[in-house]
Scaffold this active site. Structure first.
Site, PDB file in Angstrom:
ATOM      1  N   ASN A 123       0.889  -1.171   0.000  1.00 57.07           N
ATOM      2  CA  ASN A 123       0.000   0.000   0.000  1.00 57.07           C
ATOM      3  C   ASN A 123       0.926   1.219   0.000  1.00 57.07           C
ATOM      4  O   ASN A 123       1.436   1.621   1.043  1.00 57.07           O
ATOM      5  CB  ASN A 123      -0.877  -0.045   1.256  1.00 57.07           C
ATOM      6  N   HIS A 182     -13.185   3.072   0.034  1.00 56.84           N
ATOM      7  CA  HIS A 182     -13.268   2.004   1.057  1.00 56.84           C
ATOM      8  C   HIS A 182     -13.986   0.767   0.506  1.00 56.84           C
ATOM      9  O   HIS A 182     -14.504  -0.045   1.290  1.00 56.84           O
ATOM     10  CB  HIS A 182     -14.069   2.443   2.305  1.00 56.84           C
ATOM     11  N   GLU A 189      -8.356  -5.107   4.982  1.00 56.23           N
ATOM     12  CA  GLU A 189      -8.207  -4.802   3.562  1.00 56.23           C
ATOM     13  C   GLU A 189      -7.024  -5.547   2.931  1.00 56.23           C
ATOM     14  O   GLU A 189      -7.086  -5.953   1.776  1.00 56.23           O
ATOM     15  CB  GLU A 189      -8.071  -3.285   3.380  1.00 56.23           C
ATOM     16  N   ARG A 206     -11.711  15.603   7.762  1.00 59.10           N
ATOM     17  CA  ARG A 206     -12.484  16.001   6.572  1.00 59.10           C
ATOM     18  C   ARG A 206     -13.874  16.459   6.996  1.00 59.10           C
ATOM     19  O   ARG A 206     -14.476  15.880   7.901  1.00 59.10           O
ATOM     20  CB  ARG A 206     -12.617  14.841   5.587  1.00 59.10           C
ATOM     21  N   ARG A 234      -2.657  -2.056  -3.274  1.00 59.54           N
ATOM     22  CA  ARG A 234      -3.854  -1.239  -3.061  1.00 59.54           C
ATOM     23  C   ARG A 234      -3.720  -0.044  -4.005  1.00 59.54           C
ATOM     24  O   ARG A 234      -2.724   0.671  -3.975  1.00 59.54           O
ATOM     25  CB  ARG A 234      -3.892  -0.760  -1.626  1.00 59.54           C
TER      26      ARG A 234
END
Ligand code: AMP
Length: 403
Positions: free
Chosen positions: A7, A183, A388, A244, A94
């Site tokens: 990743n 996601h 993940e 965010r 990823r």
């Protein structure tokens, strides 16, 4: 099959090495994190399960050097887990954005690379970094098959009336401005895992998955397919997140631009890095701090968490309506897996939907796969841990085996 999962970010790379016997029979051999790539001094963190973390400071000028050192660590006599690099049969990456090109994970070849490059405009911070990782592996292990697993691909089943923004259509044609969602790997994985936990047939189910972490998103999954999700063109839309903003009226953006004489880049920084729980609480982006602040009477921390709880409830209501019913709510991510307060508040007053939430069971659950609704609850509520990296390894194995 031994698989290296990568990743890659712009200045860091995370890795895991998994020994995959089958989708559900696997073991984690090693994991680690290389940070401050491109800075004067970098740091390697490498860990084998059940052993102390090994850390060393060393400059990491670029991703190729970083990955090359990781490969050295993996084959090291005392810190390693394999005797030769030949034991690694595939590398799974990823990749942040697959645009409209990828509705599933894909083997990496020249065509895939060129499409990932084209999507860099949509994910300018992430896709170029992901490509650096792919190219580094190409140069270090030219023969090894590589697979890309996208954050966006699970959401490619969302219908146009849910993914379009009602702005002039030409901007979709010109720039592909639309909802993509993120996601996706996690939403897909936890929906399946939750179905196994409660014995539900995913192909005949209406599920809402709440991935709540530093970044948070909620997805409506009907019969195993994503039909709507809260993140949009970028990961900024939807819920209040760590830093965010989540959804804000676009009028706020133009108003602030004028009043504060802000550039597009400055607005972007405010909405991505200075908003959310951090912006409202004026204290922290971390949910643990927000919960303890609210508990000790900090009004802004209390407001920040109430905004998150309310936002989750609102999405659950909206997505139940979008699917014409609801069978299960799934919580995951750092907050969803660990914060019993968030889960309880998110399910507050949802009895009208058929949710009978077991507060006592919920309070005791942290980081485990557990059913949180009473046995008679029409709508199941569960908390499950996400993984993940495992999904990336599974997809990589399956794509490489089928080639
Ligand atoms: P993630 O991005 O999935 O790693 O999630 C990070 C978020 O999970 C941070 O806001 C953490 O504060 C939150 N988190 C982790 N553990 C807990 C906990 N025990 N209670 C509340 N929030 C937690």
């Amino acid at each position: 099959m031994i698989i290296l999962v990568l990743n890659c970010g712009s200045s860091s790379l995370k890795y895991q090495v998994l020994d995959m016997k089958s989708d559900n029979d696997y073991s984690l051999l090693a994991k680690g994190l290389v940070e401050r790539i491109g800075e004067p001094m970098g740091i390697y963190n490498h860990q084998l399960p059940g052993k102390d973390k090994f850390s060393v400071e060393k400059p990491v000028p670029n991703h190729t050097v970083g990955i090359s050192k990781v490969l050295e660590l993996l084959t090291d006599k005392s810190l390693g887990v394999i005797s030769s690099l030949k034991e690694i049969e595939a590398v799974g990456h990823r990749v942040a954005h697959g645009g409209e090109y990828f509705s599933g994970s894909a083997a990496i070849d020249d065509e895939a690379i060129s499409k990932i490059e084209k999507c860099a405009e949509l994910a300018p911070l992430h896709n170029p970094a992901n490509l650096l990782g792919i190219r580094a592996v190409q140069s270090l292990m030219p023969e090894i098959p590589q697979v890309a697993v996208f954050d966006t691909s699970f959401h490619q089943t969302i219908p146009d009336y849910a993914y379009m923004y009602a702005i002039p259509y030409e901007y979709y044609q010109k720039y592909k401005i639309r909802r993509y969602g993120f996601h996706g790997t996690s939403h897909k994985y936890v929906a399946k895992k939750a179905c196994n936990l409660v014995g539900m047939d995913i192909s005949n189910s209406k599920i809402i998955t709440c991935h709540l972490g530093n970044g948070s998103s909620i997805t409506a999954i009907k019969n195993g397919r994503s039909i709507d999700t809260s993140m949009g063109f970028t990961p900024m839309e939807g819920l209040v997140m760590g830093t965010r903003s989540g959804s804000v009226d676009a009028g706020v953006v133009t108003f602030l631009e004028e009043k504060e004489k802000l550039s597009a880049a400055e607005i972007n920084t405010i909405l991505n890095k200075k908003s959310g729980l951090l912006g409202v609480s004026q204290a922290s982006s971390d949910m643990r701090d927000i919960e303890s602040g609210a508990g000790s009477g900090n009004a802004n921390a209390a407001l920040a968490q109430e905004m998150l709880f309310y936002g989750i409830r609102k999405f659950i209501g909206a997505y139940a309506a979008a699917m014409g019913g609801l069978d299960m709510i799934v919580f995951t991510g750092g907050i969803g897996e660990n914060s019993s307060t968030t889960r309880e508040q998110a399910c507050e007053e949802l009895e009208f939907l058929g949710v009978d939430f077991d507060k006592d069971v919920n309070r005791a659950v942290r980081g485990k796969d557990v059913i949180l609704s009473t046995p008679s609850s029409k709508v199941k509520v569960v908390a499950v841990t996400t993984n993940e990296e495992l999904v990336i390894a599974q997809d990589t194995m399956n794509i490489v085996k089928n080639k």
